[in-house]
Every structure is written in C-alpha cells, then in structure tokens.
Design an enzyme around this catalytic site. Structure first.
Site, PDB file in Angstrom:
ATOM      1  CG  LEU A   1      -1.884  -1.218   1.275  1.00 48.47           C
ATOM      2  CD1 LEU A   1      -2.774  -1.132   2.519  1.00 48.47           C
ATOM      3  CD2 LEU A   1      -2.746  -1.307   0.014  1.00 48.47           C
ATOM      4  CG  HIS A   2       1.040   3.289  -3.345  1.00 49.76           C
ATOM      5  ND1 HIS A   2      -0.053   4.001  -3.760  1.00 49.76           N
ATOM      6  CD2 HIS A   2       1.159   2.251  -4.215  1.00 49.76           C
ATOM      7  CE1 HIS A   2      -0.546   3.454  -4.854  1.00 49.76           C
ATOM      8  NE2 HIS A   2       0.163   2.376  -5.154  1.00 49.76           N
TER       9      HIS A   2
ATOM     10  CG  LEU B   1       2.463   7.121  -5.180  1.00 49.98           C
ATOM     11  CD1 LEU B   1       2.944   8.401  -5.810  1.00 49.98           C
ATOM     12  CD2 LEU B   1       1.749   7.417  -3.881  1.00 49.98           C
ATOM     13  CB  SER B   2       2.492   2.004  -9.574  1.00 50.95           C
ATOM     14  OG  SER B   2       2.541   0.601  -9.820  1.00 50.95           O
ATOM     15  CB  SER B   3       2.247  -1.967  -5.724  1.00 49.25           C
ATOM     16  OG  SER B   3       1.118  -1.514  -5.005  1.00 49.25           O
TER      17      SER B   3
ATOM     18  N   GLY C   1      -9.275   3.476  -8.080  1.00 47.15           N
ATOM     19  CA  GLY C   1      -8.442   4.588  -8.539  1.00 47.15           C
ATOM     20  C   GLY C   1      -8.522   4.766 -10.045  1.00 47.15           C
TER      21      GLY C   1
ATOM     22  CG  HIS D   1      -3.118   1.262  -2.337  1.00 42.85           C
ATOM     23  ND1 HIS D   1      -1.765   1.082  -2.477  1.00 42.85           N
ATOM     24  CD2 HIS D   1      -3.698   0.466  -3.271  1.00 42.85           C
ATOM     25  CE1 HIS D   1      -1.530   0.200  -3.448  1.00 42.85           C
ATOM     26  NE2 HIS D   1      -2.693  -0.184  -3.956  1.00 42.85           N
TER      27      HIS D   1
ATOM     28  CD  GLN E   1      -5.965  -8.542 -10.513  1.00 42.47           C
ATOM     29  OE1 GLN E   1      -6.914  -8.766  -9.761  1.00 42.47           O
ATOM     30  NE2 GLN E   1      -5.511  -7.313 -10.714  1.00 42.47           N
TER      31      GLN E   1
HETATM   32  P1  AMP Z   1      -3.810  -2.278  -6.712  1.00 42.74           P
HETATM   33  O1  AMP Z   1      -3.385  -2.620  -5.320  1.00 42.74           O
HETATM   34  O2  AMP Z   1      -2.684  -1.823  -7.580  1.00 42.74           O
HETATM   35  O3  AMP Z   1      -4.690  -3.325  -7.338  1.00 42.74           O
HETATM   36  O4  AMP Z   1      -4.717  -0.988  -6.567  1.00 42.74           O
HETATM   37  C1  AMP Z   1      -5.838  -0.986  -5.719  1.00 42.74           C
HETATM   38  C2  AMP Z   1      -6.642   0.245  -5.996  1.00 42.74           C
HETATM   39  O5  AMP Z   1      -5.841   1.403  -5.759  1.00 42.74           O
HETATM   40  C3  AMP Z   1      -7.101   0.317  -7.464  1.00 42.74           C
HETATM   41  O6  AMP Z   1      -8.419   0.802  -7.508  1.00 42.74           O
HETATM   42  C4  AMP Z   1      -6.124   1.289  -8.055  1.00 42.74           C
HETATM   43  O7  AMP Z   1      -6.648   1.989  -9.177  1.00 42.74           O
HETATM   44  C5  AMP Z   1      -5.886   2.229  -6.895  1.00 42.74           C
HETATM   45  N1  AMP Z   1      -4.627   2.947  -7.083  1.00 42.74           N
HETATM   46  C6  AMP Z   1      -3.404   2.408  -7.339  1.00 42.74           C
HETATM   47  N2  AMP Z   1      -2.487   3.382  -7.514  1.00 42.74           N
HETATM   48  C7  AMP Z   1      -3.155   4.557  -7.402  1.00 42.74           C
HETATM   49  C8  AMP Z   1      -2.775   5.932  -7.497  1.00 42.74           C
HETATM   50  N3  AMP Z   1      -1.514   6.300  -7.758  1.00 42.74           N
HETATM   51  N4  AMP Z   1      -3.726   6.866  -7.319  1.00 42.74           N
HETATM   52  C9  AMP Z   1      -5.009   6.517  -7.051  1.00 42.74           C
HETATM   53  N5  AMP Z   1      -5.429   5.240  -6.956  1.00 42.74           N
HETATM   54  C10 AMP Z   1      -4.521   4.276  -7.121  1.00 42.74           C
END
Ligand code: AMP
Length: 282
Positions: A33-34, A184-186, A147, A37, A61
């Site tokens: 998480l960042h 931001l991205s994991s 997101g 999230h 997925q």
């Molecule tokens: P994930 O853990 O990557 O599957 O993301 C979980 C949720 O967080 C998804 O709805 C993503 O679109 C959202 N999310 C991931 N990165 C961002 C970001 N930088 N800004 C806003 N939402 C995000």
C-alpha cells in the site's frame, strides 16, 4: 482494526453491519500500500459507517507468472497503514480461502475489455471481474472505491456490476502522484534509480499533449505526437498510447466523437523493464 482471514468471519461482520443499517465502504487492493491506496481508504472512511479493505494478490488477473511471483508483499506495513487510517476490517485471505476450487467463470465484458489492457493482457480483466465480483458478493458494499490510475478497469467493473446486478455505487478516485508527476504504483519499487529518474517524463509528456489539443490538433494527431514523444525518450518504450471515449474505452480520432465524459488518453510504457500505466483526461 480486525484482520479477517476467512469468508465466514467476513460474512458475519457484514451481516451484523447490514442488520444495523450501517453503510459499508469497500476498497479492494493487492497490498504493498502507498499514498494512492490511502486516498481511497480515507475517502471510504469519510463516506461510510464501516470500512473494509481487502488485501489480496489475485492470481487469476496475472497473465505473467513472473509478475505474480515478484509482486511486492508487505502485509505488516499494510496492516499498520490501514489501522492508522481508521479502517474497521482488513480482509487478508489466502488464495485457498478465496479460490477453494478454480474459478471458471467467463464474464461477457464486451468492448470495454477488448482494447488496450484487454488486448495486451489476455484474461486480465476476466480475472479482475472474478475477484471483484467475489469481493462484492462477500462484503455487500454500499460503495466501492477504485483509482482512476487503472482507468479502463473502472469501466470493466461497471460492466461487471451491470451484468451481475450488484446494487452499489462505484466511486472513482483521482490519481495520486509523486511530486515529480510519476503516478504512484506498487510496481514502482522495481524501478532502478535510472528508470525512476526518467519515469516522470510519461506524465510530463501527457500534460504537454493537452497543449496540442488546445492548439487545435485533432485527437489522432495528438495520439501520434504523444506516442512519438514517449518513444523519443531514451529508456521509455510505449506499448500503446490510445485516445478513447472515457466511458466506452473505444478509440476516437476526432474529439467530437467523445461522449458525455469526454476523452481520455491511456498509456502503457516499459521503463527499464517495468511496465507502467498512466492516463490523462482531455
Ligand atoms: P492495486 O493494489 O494496484 O490493485 O490498486 C488498488 C486500488 O488502488 C485500485 O483501484 C487502483 O486503481 C488504486 N490505485 C493504485 N495506484 C493509485 C494511485 N496512484 N492513485 C489513485 N489510486 C490508485
């Protein structure tokens, strides 16, 4: 905050909440998480009586086994962040708990899932529909938060909700970025220092593309110029850059062909071997 590991316990707390007439906000995540999230969780906290965050790296997925194997997993830090945000329940199940047997469902997701990420990652959106539909069935949310970074995913989930008849509100949330513009991205932790240094150019180039529109260029020209600008950066290689109708995800070549929600430009770029996605609204 309670960490829930089983569907049974989740069903019990959900039933209690619903019996008491309390609204439920769900934030589905894959952990690591960042602040992106966190923005979803904080919004859910403001708008609901009960907040449930799922942390589950959903194998169905992933179309690339290496991506699944190396996906960052930081459960302790995730739980600490969720607790600090005032989350009521973190649902952190095992793969066996979620998929006691293989999920063979095939969703008729239609055109929204056929382009861009759908074309590049076969099976990806069907896997997303599988896990999100399971999470919706288990948590019976009033609202679910997603997101806009995964712009196409929101359209796919809306389609799945329509197909399955879920009665809930999908709440799209704005992209959270680093100060230099990188979304931001994991997966950003995989970027080498060199790749991290050039990655913000993606957002910068997308922003410049808005100026091209303002200067009177048509969507098709903006699309080509933006694609070229990305590929001109040493170290960036675009998989696609597509300007689409923001509701239907279908490619447009003229701005006037976009419907009520306008147009979006969606991009996937390889940066030092890491696959990054981003988008912009026009
Ligand atoms: P994930 O853990 O990557 O599957 O993301 C979980 C949720 O967080 C998804 O709805 C993503 O679109 C959202 N999310 C991931 N990165 C961002 C970001 N930088 N800004 C806003 N939402 C995000």
């Amino acid at each position: 905050m309670e960490i829930i590991r089983t569907k049974q316990r989740l069903a019990d707390v959900v039933d209690d909440a619903r019996r008491q007439g309390r609204s439920i906000g769900l934030v589905p995540t894959m952990g690591a998480l960042h602040a992106g999230h966190r923005s979803l969780v904080e919004r859910a906290r403001k708008e609901n009586d009960v907040v449930i965050v799922s942390v589950f790296v959903n194998p169905t997925q992933f179309n690339n086994p290496d991506d699944l194997r190396t996906y960052p997993r930081t459960e302790e830090a995730d739980a600490a962040m969720l607790e600090a945000c005032g989350v009521d329940y973190a649902f952190i199940p095992s793969v066996e708990e979620v998929y006691p047997e293989p999920d063979t469902r095939v969703f008729d997701l239609g055109p929204v899932a056929e382009v861009m990420e759908g074309a590049m990652r076969p099976g990806h959106f069907n896997g997303v529909a599988q896990i999100v539909s399971k999470l919706f069935a288990l948590t019976k949310p009033t609202r679910a938060y997603f997101g806009e970074k995964d712009f196409q995913q929101i359209a796919v989930i809306r389609r799945m909700v329509e197909l399955e008849g879920f009665d809930l509100e999908i709440v799209p949330c704005p992209i959270v970025r680093e100060a230099d513009g990188l979304a931001l991205s994991s997966r950003n932790v995989r970027l080498s220092p060199e790749a991290r240094a050039i990655a913000p150019k993606i957002h910068y180039i997308l922003e410049l593309s808005r100026d091209l529109k303002a200067a009177g260029k048509q969507a098709a020209e903006v699309q080509q110029a933006t694609l070229d600008a990305i590929n001109d950066v040493e170290g960036l290689e675009a998989e696609y850059y597509q300007i689409v109708d923001a509701a239907t995800m279908q490619p447009i070549s003229r701005w006037e062909d976009a419907g009520e929600l306008g147009a979006a430009g969606c991009v996937t770029v390889f940066c030092g071997g890491v696959r990054l996605i981003d988008n912009i609204r026009y």
